[in-house]
Write a protein that holds these residues in place. Structure first.
Motif: not given
Length: 392
Positions: A376-392
C-alpha cells in the motif's frame, strides 16, 4: 489524550483506534500537530458537524488551522467555502454538472471499461489490475467529462499524485504542483472560451459568462477540484473495493451471480472499505452542542467518516461486509449536508461499470498473492494500492 492522525496500517479497511475510541464517546479530544482538536467519531456527531453551519469550512481553511491536506487550503475551492458563497458557487456548478450530463456519459464509460479489459485479457498472468485498469479508467473518464485532451492525461496523473499527498511530498512540491495544474487549466479554459465544445469545462464557462458570478480563480480552482478529486479517489476506491471483495469470497460470488446487486454493493463498499479516514476539518464559529459536549467557538473538529460508517448505533453489526445490507442510515463515505460530493453520481457510475465489467469478463478473477501481502502507498490522504497482481 489521543494523538491524531492515528498510526493505522496503510491497508486497514477501517481506523481501529477510532473505533475503539467510539466505544467511549462519539466526540473525543485529540492532539494534532501540536494543537488540540475534537474528533467527531459517532454517526450522528459526524452528520451534525458536516451539516451545521456553525461549523465553518472557511474558518478551517484559514492560516493556522489544522490541515488534512495542504491542497484543500485554497479558499476558492468549493470545499473550502461557507454559505452564501458556497451556495452560489455550488448552484452554478450543479447547473453545468447535471445528472443528465453524467447519464449521457454512461455508454462511453462502459466502452472505456470494455476496451481496457480487452487489452487486460491479453496480458501475461499475473497482471497488475491497478496499473492496467484502476489507474487509466478514471483519468480517461474525468478528462472525457471535462473536455481535457487525452495527451494531458499523464501529466494530470502526476499532479494528482502530489495533490492528494499528506506527507509524501514537501509543502514546496505540493505548491509547485498546484501552480502547474492551475496554469494548465487556465490556458485550457481560455481555449474553450474561444472554441466551446459539449464537455463540462465549456458548460462551466457558459454559466460563468451568462451569470457573471464565478470569478476566474473560482473557475480554475473548481475545475482543478473536479479533475483531481474526480480521478484519484476513484482510482483508489476501485482497488480498495476489489481487495474487500477478495476478502469476502461469498459476497463476490453473490454479486457475480446477481449483478442487480451492484448499486447496493457499491454503497456497501463505500461504507465498509476505507478510502480516506477523515474529511476536511471544520472550525466552530459559535459555541455548539454536539451530543453531550460543547464545541467552543474557535475550536477545530475533524469528522472521521470512516469511524462513523462503523458506528453500531447506525448499523447493525457494522464490521460485517454485506452487499444486501438495507436500512435507513445512509453512509457518509461521500459526505453529508451542503458539501455532499458533487461528483457522487459519477463516482457510483464508474464503480458500477468497473466492478460489473470485471465480474462479467473475469468470473475467476483472484489475487495472485495473499491479500495481506499487498503493498500500500504511504503518505497520502487516501488509502491506495501500489499494485494488485491478479489471475483469471
Amino acid at each position: 489524550m489521543t494523538t491524531y492522525p492515528f498510526d493505522t496500517p496503510p491497508g486497514a479497511d477501517t481506523e481501529p483506534e477510532g473505533v475503539r475510541l467510539l466505544e467511549e464517546a462519539p466526540m473525543v479530544r485529540a492532539s494534532m500537530d501540536g494543537r488540540e482538536v475534537w474528533l467527531a467519531l459517532g454517526y450522528d456527531a459526524v452528520r451534525q458537524v458536516l451539516s451545521d453551519q456553525r461549523f465553518s469550512r472557511e474558518a478551517a481553511a484559514g492560516p493556522g488551522s489544522p490541515l488534512v491536506n495542504q491542497a484543500g487550503a485554497n479558499p476558492q475551492l468549493l470545499v473550502s467555502m461557507d454559505p452564501p458563497r458556497h451556495t452560489r458557487v455550488r448552484r452554478l456548478m450543479a447547473n453545468a454538472f447535471t445528472p443528465r450530463m453524467v447519464d449521457r456519459l454512461a455508454p462511453r464509460v462502459d466502452e472505456l471499461v470494455s476496451t481496457l479489459l480487452t487489452d487486460f485479457s491479453r496480458l501475461a498472468q499475473p497482471a497488475d489490475l491497478v496499473r492496467h485498469f484502476a489507474e487509466p479508467l478514471p483519468i480517461m473518464v474525468i478528462c472525457e467529462l471535462l473536455g481535457v485532451p487525452a495527451e494531458a492525461q499523464e501529466r494530470i496523473r502526476g499532479w494528482a499524485g502530489v495533490l492528494i499527498a499528506r506527507t509524501a511530498y514537501t509543502p514546496a512540491e505540493i505548491g509547485a504542483a498546484i501552480k502547474q495544474v492551475d496554469g494548465y487549466l487556465a490556458a485550457l479554459i481560455e481555449e474553450r472560451r474561444a472554441a466551446p465544445d459539449e464537455a463540462l469545462i465549456s458548460a462551466l464557462i457558459a454559466v460563468n459568462d451568462e451569470g457573471g458570478h464565478l470569478s476566474p480563480s473560482e473557475l480554475v480552482s473548481n475545475v482543478q477540484l473536479l479533475l483531481i478529486a474526480g480521478h484519484e479517489t476513484t482510482v483508489s476506491q476501485i482497488g480498495n473495493s476489489l481487495v474487500t471483495l477478495f476478502q469476502h469470497p461469498a459476497q463476490w460470488e453473490l454479486l457475480r451471480s446477481d449483478p442487480a446487486l451492484l448499486p447496493q454493493a457499491v454503497d456497501e463498499l463505500l461504507r465498509h472499505s476505507r478510502l480516506t479516514s477523515a474529511t476536511m476539518p471544520r472550525v466552530a464559529v459559535a459555541d455548539t452542542p454536539v451530543g453531550e459536549v460543547v464545541v467552543r467557538a474557535g475550536e477545530a473538529v475533524i469528522p472521521l467518516i470512516t469511524v462513523a460508517n462503523r458506528d453500531p448505533s447506525a448499523y447493525p453489526s457494522p464490521e460485517v461486509f454485506d452487499i444486501t445490507r438495507a436500512g435507513p442510515a445512509p453512509h457518509v463515505g461521500l459526505g453529508h449536508g451542503p458539501h455532499f460530493c458533487l461528483g457522487a453520481q459519477l463516482a457510483r457510475l464508474e464503480l458500477r461499470a468497473a466492478l460489473g465489467g470485471l465480474l462479467a469478463r473475469f468470473p475467476g478473477l483472484a489475487p495472485a498473492v495473499p491479500v495481506d501481502e499487498l503493498e500500500w502507498k504511504t503518505g497520502l490522504s487516501t488509502r491506495a494500492l501500489h499494485s494488485l497482481p491478479v489471475t483469471w
